[in-house]
Write a protein that holds these residues in place. Sequence first.
Motif, short mmCIF file in Angstrom:
data_model
loop_
_atom_site.label_atom_id
_atom_site.label_comp_id
_atom_site.label_asym_id
_atom_site.label_seq_id
_atom_site.Cartn_x
_atom_site.Cartn_y
_atom_site.Cartn_z
N TYR A 10 -0.63 2.65 16.09
CA TYR A 10 0.72 2.79 15.57
C TYR A 10 1.36 3.98 16.28
N LEU A 47 4.67 7.15 1.80
CA LEU A 47 5.08 5.96 2.54
C LEU A 47 4.61 4.71 1.82
N GLY A 95 -1.76 12.26 10.13
CA GLY A 95 -1.76 10.82 9.97
C GLY A 95 -1.62 10.42 8.51
N PRO A 96 -1.16 9.20 8.25
CA PRO A 96 -1.06 8.70 6.86
C PRO A 96 -2.44 8.64 6.22
N LEU A 124 -3.71 0.53 -3.12
CA LEU A 124 -3.34 -0.81 -2.68
C LEU A 124 -3.14 -1.68 -3.91
N TYR A 156 0.79 5.34 1.02
CA TYR A 156 0.12 6.37 1.81
C TYR A 156 0.83 7.69 1.60
N LEU A 159 0.42 -3.35 9.29
CA LEU A 159 1.18 -2.75 8.21
C LEU A 159 2.59 -2.49 8.70
N GLN A 182 0.84 -1.20 0.00
CA GLN A 182 0.00 0.00 0.00
C GLN A 182 0.88 1.25 0.00
N PHE A 238 -6.44 6.09 8.94
CA PHE A 238 -5.73 6.60 10.10
C PHE A 238 -6.38 7.88 10.64
N GLY A 239 -6.28 8.04 11.95
CA GLY A 239 -6.69 9.29 12.57
C GLY A 239 -5.59 10.33 12.47
N PRO A 240 -5.87 11.54 12.96
CA PRO A 240 -4.90 12.63 12.86
C PRO A 240 -3.74 12.52 13.84
N PHE A 246 -4.45 6.96 2.99
CA PHE A 246 -4.37 5.89 2.01
C PHE A 246 -4.51 6.42 0.59
N PHE A 291 -0.94 7.06 16.42
CA PHE A 291 -2.03 7.03 15.45
C PHE A 291 -2.93 5.84 15.71
N GLN A 326 1.66 11.28 3.69
CA GLN A 326 1.66 11.88 5.03
C GLN A 326 2.14 13.31 4.94
#
Lengths: 113, 116
Positions: free
Chosen positions: B35, A89, A43-44, A49, A36, A101, A34, B107-109, A46, B91, A38
Amino acid sequence: SQKIEQNSEALNIQEGKTATLTCNYTNYSPAYLQWYRQDPGRGPVFLLLIRENEKEKRKERLKVTFDTTLKQSLFHITASQPADSATYLCALDLAGGGNKLTFGTGTQLKVEL
Amino acid sequence: EPEVTQTPSHQVTQMGQEVILRCVPISNHLYFYWYRQILGQKVEFLVSFYNNEISEKSEIFDDQFSVERPDGSNFTLKIRSTKLEDSAMYFCASSARYIASTDTQYFGPGTRLTVL
């Protein structure tokens, strides 16, 4: 030992050009890979995939390839824009229990006017 | 569009204190994850959680860490006695992940934890 390697040096390109980012891995057999995005302090997010039995995946200006023989994925952004500037990423999903992951260190992309 | 939320956005604590980081995953998702990312380093897996139990945990997730889903919406990470090296961005993520398929993780912030 297991490694996921992405270009540690930042990639600077001109607006409108195609950015190509590389993800190499050793001693893994991922079921999925995957990508991502950032942004700093966030946060990453998406993007795409690709499965082990797929060679290529596209989404709008994004394209991902996956070569399980070379153990490499390439991530392309065509017609790049300054808004594409971020860290990208790659992450491996080994499809074992838990679905964790495993991330690479990321490559910072800067698109200049 | 549904999203993962986390609170607080920034937590400052003294070494040895307990902290609880909170997350609200996307409502119809079944798998939950934590994470962490130390400044300038890669995102590292801590733990995954499904059906009210831990599915997998990393070496980082030692006895000082615990996770809980106290109700139908929240998912928490507790660090019992914080150390300086716990300072990081944490995260939360969630995925739908039905049996025999896979699904992406959202993912959250993040919560920035600073241990003094």
